[in-house]
Design a protein around this motif. Structure first.
Motif, short mmCIF file in Angstrom:
data_model
loop_
_atom_site.label_atom_id
_atom_site.label_comp_id
_atom_site.label_asym_id
_atom_site.label_seq_id
_atom_site.Cartn_x
_atom_site.Cartn_y
_atom_site.Cartn_z
N PRO A 260 0.83 -1.13 0.01
CA PRO A 260 0.04 0.11 0.08
C PRO A 260 0.76 1.35 0.03
CG PRO A 260 0.17 -0.95 2.09
CD PRO A 260 0.80 -1.91 1.35
N PRO A 261 0.25 2.31 -0.33
CA PRO A 261 0.94 3.79 -0.19
C PRO A 261 1.36 3.75 1.18
CG PRO A 261 -1.10 3.95 -1.27
CD PRO A 261 -1.35 2.47 -0.63
N THR A 262 2.74 4.28 1.42
CA THR A 262 3.53 4.09 2.69
C THR A 262 3.94 5.64 3.17
OG1 THR A 262 4.09 2.08 2.25
CG2 THR A 262 5.35 3.07 3.99
N PHE A 263 3.78 6.01 4.41
CA PHE A 263 4.26 6.93 5.04
C PHE A 263 5.55 6.66 5.95
CE2 PHE A 263 4.31 9.95 8.50
CZ PHE A 263 4.26 11.16 7.94
N LEU A 264 6.57 7.22 5.56
CA LEU A 264 7.94 6.88 6.17
C LEU A 264 8.74 8.05 7.10
CD1 LEU A 264 8.16 5.39 3.27
CD2 LEU A 264 9.69 4.00 4.68
N VAL A 265 9.03 7.83 8.10
CA VAL A 265 9.75 9.13 8.83
C VAL A 265 10.93 8.64 9.49
CG1 VAL A 265 9.37 10.68 10.90
CG2 VAL A 265 7.51 10.14 9.58
N SER A 266 11.92 9.52 9.54
CA SER A 266 13.38 9.17 10.19
C SER A 266 13.81 10.76 10.24
CB SER A 266 14.10 8.55 9.43
OG SER A 266 15.19 8.35 10.10
N GLY A 267 14.98 10.69 10.82
CA GLY A 267 15.87 12.12 11.21
C GLY A 267 17.12 11.74 10.86
N PHE A 319 -1.78 12.47 5.68
CA PHE A 319 -1.62 11.21 5.07
C PHE A 319 -2.84 10.28 5.14
CE2 PHE A 319 -0.08 6.92 4.58
CZ PHE A 319 0.60 6.86 3.44
N VAL A 320 -3.10 10.00 6.59
CA VAL A 320 -4.09 9.04 6.75
C VAL A 320 -5.60 9.41 6.47
CG1 VAL A 320 -2.68 7.70 8.49
CG2 VAL A 320 -4.16 9.62 9.39
N ASP A 321 -5.92 10.54 6.50
CA ASP A 321 -7.05 11.19 6.19
C ASP A 321 -7.07 11.17 4.52
OD1 ASP A 321 -8.10 11.99 8.73
OD2 ASP A 321 -7.41 14.10 8.51
N ARG A 322 -6.26 11.32 3.96
CA ARG A 322 -6.25 11.34 2.49
C ARG A 322 -6.42 9.68 2.09
NH1 ARG A 322 -1.60 13.29 1.27
NH2 ARG A 322 -0.18 11.42 0.68
N HIS A 323 -5.95 8.73 2.86
CA HIS A 323 -6.06 7.52 2.24
C HIS A 323 -7.11 6.83 2.62
CE1 HIS A 323 -2.56 7.24 -0.28
NE2 HIS A 323 -1.84 8.04 0.71
N TRP A 324 -8.05 7.33 4.01
CA TRP A 324 -9.28 7.03 4.35
C TRP A 324 -10.22 7.81 3.43
CZ3 TRP A 324 -7.12 7.80 10.17
CH2 TRP A 324 -6.97 6.59 10.66
#
Length: 326
Positions: A260-267, A319-324
């Motif tokens: 699925p479309p994925t949201f990735l976070v790091s620093g 991101f989640v609102d868009r995919h929901w």
């Protein structure tokens, strides 16, 4: 440049690393603090009592902070049993009646700790971030339940959710070790013929248990949130299975057959930065939509209660609102 065995090694002089001045004052203050509490010495692989004591210590260390943050989120919590797996169902105040959107949350904790009350508190925090119902999986963990118990529990809960919710209303996510299990759950569910969820959220995810990425060397000591490699924990979790098995280290999965479309976070100070950016490239190479957010100077635990953390939450919510499709 020298060579140690077959691997070239770059030698760098010792140097001081300033805190970036463009960060918010709150973030600068957090970076200026001493490193977080390091793990106690790792027990031997066969020292079951030692592992149990370590896990209890780490759970106790983290619970107070999680509980304090969870108290800031008005929500109701129900504990249920779903096909033999304990799940915390969290509904934040203000949820729209009839909204089927649900976030399947998988907690972190080096694949060993973070269950029970920690799982419950983290679920409440997550519900406040995404503004939707959360199902948090209190999955089984080592030393009593090594792989594949945790992944199987998460797939079981996802399968249960699908009985009542359409896949396009389910987002699966997790941080750190939870990011590992979120990705592994999606891969295993897909391979079992289940529909893909609407999206995946992988926050500084522990996707490569071989710890082969560049940042495991370049950022060791600079990440004040994660101060040690986790290889002993990885081996205990794997229980003798190959660390490159895609359900153990999802970075090695095949994404060409669907993800699925994925949201990735790091620093830029996150020990797991390599995990995150390499996963992003693997997804993009398979033509999977993937949003990568790398925050300047953020460590593995990121910034808490700062404008930077608010920015991250805002991006996650979008991101989640868009995919929901909310």
């Amino acid at each position: 440049m020298t060579t140690t065995g077959k691997q070239p090694v770059l030698h760098l002089p010792a140097r001081e690393v300033p805190i970036p001045t463009l960060l918010s004052p709150e973030a600068q203050a957090q970076l200026a603090q001493s490193p977080g509490i390091s793990n106690p010495p790792w027990p031997a692989q066969d020292d079951i009592d030692g592992w149990r004591a370590l896990i209890a210590t780490m759970d106790e260390t983290g619970l107070a902070g999680l509980t304090m943050m969870a108290q800031q989120v008005p929500a109701t919590v129900e504990e249920i049993n779903t096909d033999g797996v304990r799940v915390y169902v969290v509904t934040p105040d203000g949820c729209t009646v009839g909204d089927q959107s649900v976030y399947l949350d998988i907690h972190g904790g080096a694949l060993l700790w973070g269950g029970g009350e920690s799982c419950r508190a983290l679920a409440v925090i997550t519900a406040g971030m995404v503004g939707a119902e959360v199902w948090a999986v209190d999955y089984r963990m080592p030393p009593d339940h090594p792989y594949p118990a945790g992944v199987d529990d998460c797939v079981t809960v996802y399968r249960s959710l699908l009985r009542d919710r359409p896949a396009e209303k389910i987002v699966i996510g997790g941080s750190s070790a939870g990011g590992n299990l979120a990705a592994a759950t999606i891969l295993k569910a897909r391979d079992q013929g289940l529909p893909l969820p609407a999206a995946a959220v992988l926050m500084t995810p522990e996707l490569d248990l071989t710890e082969s990425g560049d940042s495991f060397n370049t950022l060791m000591g600079l990440d004040t949130g994660l101060t040690t490699r986790l290889m002993p924990a990885n081996l205990l979790y794997a229980g003798g299975h190959d660390l490159t098995d895609p359900y153990v280290s999802p970075l090695f999965g095949d994404f060409t057959t669907g993800f699925p479309p994925t949201f990735l976070v790091s620093g830029t100070r996150d020990l797991f930065l390599s995990n995150t950016v390499t996963m992003h490239r693997a997804l993009r190479s398979a033509d999977i939509d993937a949003d990568l957010h790398v925050f300047d100077a953020a460590t593995h635990i990121g910034f808490i209660g700062t404008p930077e953390s608010e920015d991250r939450t805002r991006e996650l919510r979008r991101f989640v609102d868009r995919h929901w499709d909310r």
